[in-house]
Write a protein that holds these residues in place. Structure first.
Motif, PDB file in Angstrom:
ATOM      1  N   ASP A   1       0.824  -1.326   0.088  1.00 30.81           N
ATOM      2  CA  ASP A   1       0.144   0.086  -0.074  1.00 30.81           C
ATOM      3  C   ASP A   1       0.943   1.302   0.041  1.00 30.81           C
ATOM      4  O   ASP A   1       0.412   2.364   0.457  1.00 30.81           O
ATOM      5  CB  ASP A   1      -1.015  -0.162   1.176  1.00 30.81           C
ATOM      6  CG  ASP A   1      -0.446  -0.064   2.508  1.00 30.81           C
ATOM      7  OD1 ASP A   1       1.074  -0.342   2.722  1.00 30.81           O
ATOM      8  OD2 ASP A   1      -0.973  -0.164   3.559  1.00 30.81           O
TER       9      ASP A   1
ATOM     10  N   SER B   1       0.975   6.635  -2.008  1.00 32.68           N
ATOM     11  CA  SER B   1       0.019   6.862  -1.369  1.00 32.68           C
ATOM     12  C   SER B   1      -0.451   7.963  -0.554  1.00 32.68           C
ATOM     13  O   SER B   1       0.661   8.525  -0.038  1.00 32.68           O
ATOM     14  CB  SER B   1      -0.159   5.483  -0.471  1.00 32.68           C
ATOM     15  OG  SER B   1      -1.329   5.822   0.414  1.00 32.68           O
TER      16      SER B   1
ATOM     17  N   ARG C   1      -0.729  -9.604   9.027  1.00 35.48           N
ATOM     18  CA  ARG C   1      -1.966  -9.182   8.597  1.00 35.48           C
ATOM     19  C   ARG C   1      -3.070  -9.832   9.389  1.00 35.48           C
ATOM     20  O   ARG C   1      -4.261  -9.433   9.301  1.00 35.48           O
ATOM     21  CB  ARG C   1      -2.222  -9.922   7.161  1.00 35.48           C
ATOM     22  CG  ARG C   1      -2.052 -11.356   7.094  1.00 35.48           C
ATOM     23  CD  ARG C   1      -1.831 -12.022   5.799  1.00 35.48           C
ATOM     24  NE  ARG C   1      -1.840 -13.771   5.620  1.00 35.48           N
ATOM     25  CZ  ARG C   1      -0.939 -14.513   5.819  1.00 35.48           C
ATOM     26  NH1 ARG C   1       0.515 -13.968   6.079  1.00 35.48           N
ATOM     27  NH2 ARG C   1      -1.066 -15.600   5.698  1.00 35.48           N
TER      28      ARG C   1
ATOM     29  N   LYS D   1      -3.580  -4.019   8.040  1.00 35.48           N
ATOM     30  CA  LYS D   1      -4.439  -4.502   7.086  1.00 35.48           C
ATOM     31  C   LYS D   1      -4.091  -3.908   5.873  1.00 35.48           C
ATOM     32  O   LYS D   1      -3.933  -2.978   5.760  1.00 35.48           O
ATOM     33  CB  LYS D   1      -5.728  -4.042   7.600  1.00 35.48           C
ATOM     34  CG  LYS D   1      -6.310  -4.496   8.903  1.00 35.48           C
ATOM     35  CD  LYS D   1      -6.418  -6.009   9.000  1.00 35.48           C
ATOM     36  CE  LYS D   1      -6.795  -6.431  10.493  1.00 35.48           C
ATOM     37  NZ  LYS D   1      -6.764  -8.049  10.504  1.00 35.48           N
ATOM     38  N   ASN D   2      -4.386  -4.710   4.533  1.00 37.10           N
ATOM     39  CA  ASN D   2      -3.976  -4.432   3.502  1.00 37.10           C
ATOM     40  C   ASN D   2      -5.534  -4.238   2.992  1.00 37.10           C
ATOM     41  O   ASN D   2      -6.254  -5.345   2.582  1.00 37.10           O
ATOM     42  CB  ASN D   2      -3.212  -5.403   2.436  1.00 37.10           C
ATOM     43  CG  ASN D   2      -3.044  -4.859   0.947  1.00 37.10           C
ATOM     44  OD1 ASN D   2      -3.797  -3.989   0.527  1.00 37.10           O
ATOM     45  ND2 ASN D   2      -2.192  -5.343   0.389  1.00 37.10           N
ATOM     46  N   LYS D   3      -5.948  -3.167   2.590  1.00 37.80           N
ATOM     47  CA  LYS D   3      -7.514  -3.077   2.392  1.00 37.80           C
ATOM     48  C   LYS D   3      -7.739  -3.823   0.812  1.00 37.80           C
ATOM     49  O   LYS D   3      -8.933  -3.841   0.588  1.00 37.80           O
ATOM     50  CB  LYS D   3      -7.594  -1.434   2.263  1.00 37.80           C
ATOM     51  CG  LYS D   3      -7.580  -0.770   3.659  1.00 37.80           C
ATOM     52  CD  LYS D   3      -7.940   1.022   3.446  1.00 37.80           C
ATOM     53  CE  LYS D   3      -7.645   1.467   4.826  1.00 37.80           C
ATOM     54  NZ  LYS D   3      -7.865   2.975   4.767  1.00 37.80           N
ATOM     55  N   ARG D   4      -6.901  -3.818   0.217  1.00 36.87           N
ATOM     56  CA  ARG D   4      -6.972  -4.492  -1.211  1.00 36.87           C
ATOM     57  C   ARG D   4      -7.193  -5.914  -1.062  1.00 36.87           C
ATOM     58  O   ARG D   4      -7.454  -6.736  -1.932  1.00 36.87           O
ATOM     59  CB  ARG D   4      -6.069  -3.972  -2.135  1.00 36.87           C
ATOM     60  CG  ARG D   4      -6.400  -2.459  -2.598  1.00 36.87           C
ATOM     61  CD  ARG D   4      -5.357  -1.960  -3.480  1.00 36.87           C
ATOM     62  NE  ARG D   4      -3.787  -2.014  -3.170  1.00 36.87           N
ATOM     63  CZ  ARG D   4      -2.984  -2.686  -3.814  1.00 36.87           C
ATOM     64  NH1 ARG D   4      -3.291  -3.371  -4.825  1.00 36.87           N
ATOM     65  NH2 ARG D   4      -1.873  -2.706  -3.296  1.00 36.87           N
TER      66      ARG D   4
ATOM     67  N   GLU E   1      -7.709  -9.833   1.879  1.00 34.83           N
ATOM     68  CA  GLU E   1      -8.030  -9.795   2.944  1.00 34.83           C
ATOM     69  C   GLU E   1      -6.857 -10.891   3.562  1.00 34.83           C
ATOM     70  O   GLU E   1      -6.011 -11.546   2.990  1.00 34.83           O
ATOM     71  CB  GLU E   1      -9.552 -10.808   2.672  1.00 34.83           C
ATOM     72  CG  GLU E   1     -10.452 -10.230   2.359  1.00 34.83           C
ATOM     73  CD  GLU E   1     -10.983  -9.102   3.495  1.00 34.83           C
ATOM     74  OE1 GLU E   1     -10.773  -9.504   4.644  1.00 34.83           O
ATOM     75  OE2 GLU E   1     -11.606  -8.075   3.202  1.00 34.83           O
TER      76      GLU E   1
END
Length: 452
Positions: free
Chosen positions: A62, A285, A409, A414-417, A419
């Protein structure tokens, strides 16, 4: 020299072959490695062949946001979106390139045993072992499940120049081998110290062992290794002058290990650029760019505001990208620096519950960087999250964030793209590995026929 070059060429060809092809049949003359000079030349070829996946890993993390131009580059857009085919394509080169280096190192380690013993030869052997551990760790972090399951299959431990049908070893076994290699390498490297950052040093090996031990959950020993490096250098290399030199390609007290390969470095991150006037396919970003304090010296190095002909001002990635835009020659690709030790120490301390130690270290570092300190009321996961946010700013666009997103994770990141339980966090084992080895397993949800 002709004999040595024939060996190097043969090993390079192996990057597209299964581990189980008999390497010993690929050598034209085993006597080519017969002196410290020829051993160092073969080791130099291993250094030069080190993969440089930093940009690709950053796209998956991200660190970046796509610009308008990303839509016209379907390959890069698919990679940003974690399309399975893109992950498969990345996996082929990532696996093969690292194992090609390991094959070269195995050749060197095996043949070097027959060269007359000397401090120089022991140093070369130590570097080879440390570099092999480095490759194993890079592979483990991509193909292993992470701390969530250290008993699951991870990668193949390949130690001999011989044909063998080998299964994948568990992450725990790989970590034990990394620790063994580095513990053997350290005294050999320390016996004949070198000021060159082109070679694996004792500091680079200690930082790597610290990171591997953190991965294994051995927080106390991870912190001890990292602190040894920090104590040796102090916090002054984190100050403005050393940091500015670091990102201008000059000598810097913060640099620990770098790939000195100008021909490779010139094209490093070049694929990020759409064109010199229109800007880049990806920019920093917005949330990360906005998180830097105005006086943070990392801001000027990491974010490069650029006026483009069609998209207005873009916050382009700085660092190597800024060097190129400023027409400054890129000679080095930084692999390890003092900040790696700092963050390994802070993470290990926080995970062990030693919040005060982590806070003290991170705030001393942030003070040198001109950044705002972390509130000393933070503890536990809140403190760890802040440490990792500062780590993202430090290593923006260098591929580090991908490994943190994967490692944490299920907890603080969290990687919003993507799960946390998505199968694509574990890359597929390339199809070539099944051609000669029935013992090879595949990562969950990838099939053995994924590759055409």
């Amino acid at each position: 020299m002709k004999k040595l070059l024939s060996i190097i060429s043969a090993l390079t060809l192996l990057s597209a072959c299964s581990l189980d092809i008999p390497y010993e049949n690929q050598f034209s003359d085993p006597t080519a490695i017969s002196s410290p000079q020829t051993a160092r030349e073969l080791l130099s070829s291993a250094y030069a062949a080190l993969p440089n996946p930093e940009f690709d890993l950053s796209i998956l993390a991200d660190d970046f946001a796509p610009t308008y131009w990303a839509a016209v580059n379907s390959s890069m857009q698919n990679q940003y979106n974690w399309q399975p085919q893109s992950i498969e394509d990345l996996s082929i080169s990532y696996w093969n390139d690292h194992y090609a280096v390991i094959a070269t190192l195995n050749a060197l380690i095996e043949r070097a045993q027959k060269i007359e013993d000397s401090p120089t030869m022991r140093r070369i052997l130590g570097e080879a072992m440390a570099l092999k551990a480095y490759c194993y760790f890079q592979l483990l972090r991509v193909y292993g499940a992470g701390p969530q399951d250290l008993e699951a299959d991870a990668i193949v431990l390949k130690d001999e120049l011989a044909m063998a049908n080998l299964p994948r070893s568990s992450a725990r076994s790989v970590l034990a081998e990394i620790d063994r290699l580095l513990s053997r390498a350290l005294p050999l490297i320390e016996e004949e110290p070198s000021a060159s950052t082109d070679w694996m040093s004792a500091d680079a090996a200690l930082i790597l062992r610290s990171q591997a031990r953190l991965y294994a959950g051995e927080y106390g020993s991870a912190a001890t290794d990292a602190l040894a490096v920090i104590d040796r250098h102090g916090y002054e290399p984190f100050a403005a002058d050393a940091y500015r030199s670091f990102w201008q390609g000059d000598q810097s007290a913060e640099r620990i290990f770098a790939l000195n390969a100008p021909s490779v470095a010139q094209s490093f991150y070049l694929s990020l650029v759409y064109d010199n006037a229109g800007g880049d396919y990806f920019t920093v970003s917005p949330s990360v760019a906005a998180s830097f304090a105005a006086d943070d010296i990392r801001l000027a190095a990491s974010v490069f505001p650029m006026q483009t002909t069609s998209l207005g001002t873009q916050n382009c990635l700085g660092k190597y990208n800024a060097m190129r835009k400023n027409q400054r020659e890129i000679l080095l690709i930084n692999k390890t620096r003092l900040a790696d030790a700092l963050f390994a120490y802070c993470e290990a301390s926080a995970l062990a519950g030693n919040d005060l130690q982590a806070l003290t270290a991170i705030n001393k570092y942030l003070e040198k960087r001109g950044a705002e300190p972390i509130d000393d009321s933070l503890t536990g996961d809140n403190l760890l999250s802040r440490i990792l946010a500062e780590k993202q700013k430090e290593f923006l666009g260098e591929g580090v964030r991908f490994f943190d997103l994967k490692f944490y994770r299920d907890s603080v990141l969290k990687n919003k793209r993507m799960e946390p339980d998505d199968y694509r966090w574990l890359w597929p084992i390339p199809r070539e590995e099944y051609l000669y080895n029935d013992l090879m397993t595949q990562n969950p949800s990838w099939t053995k026929t994924s590759f055409n």
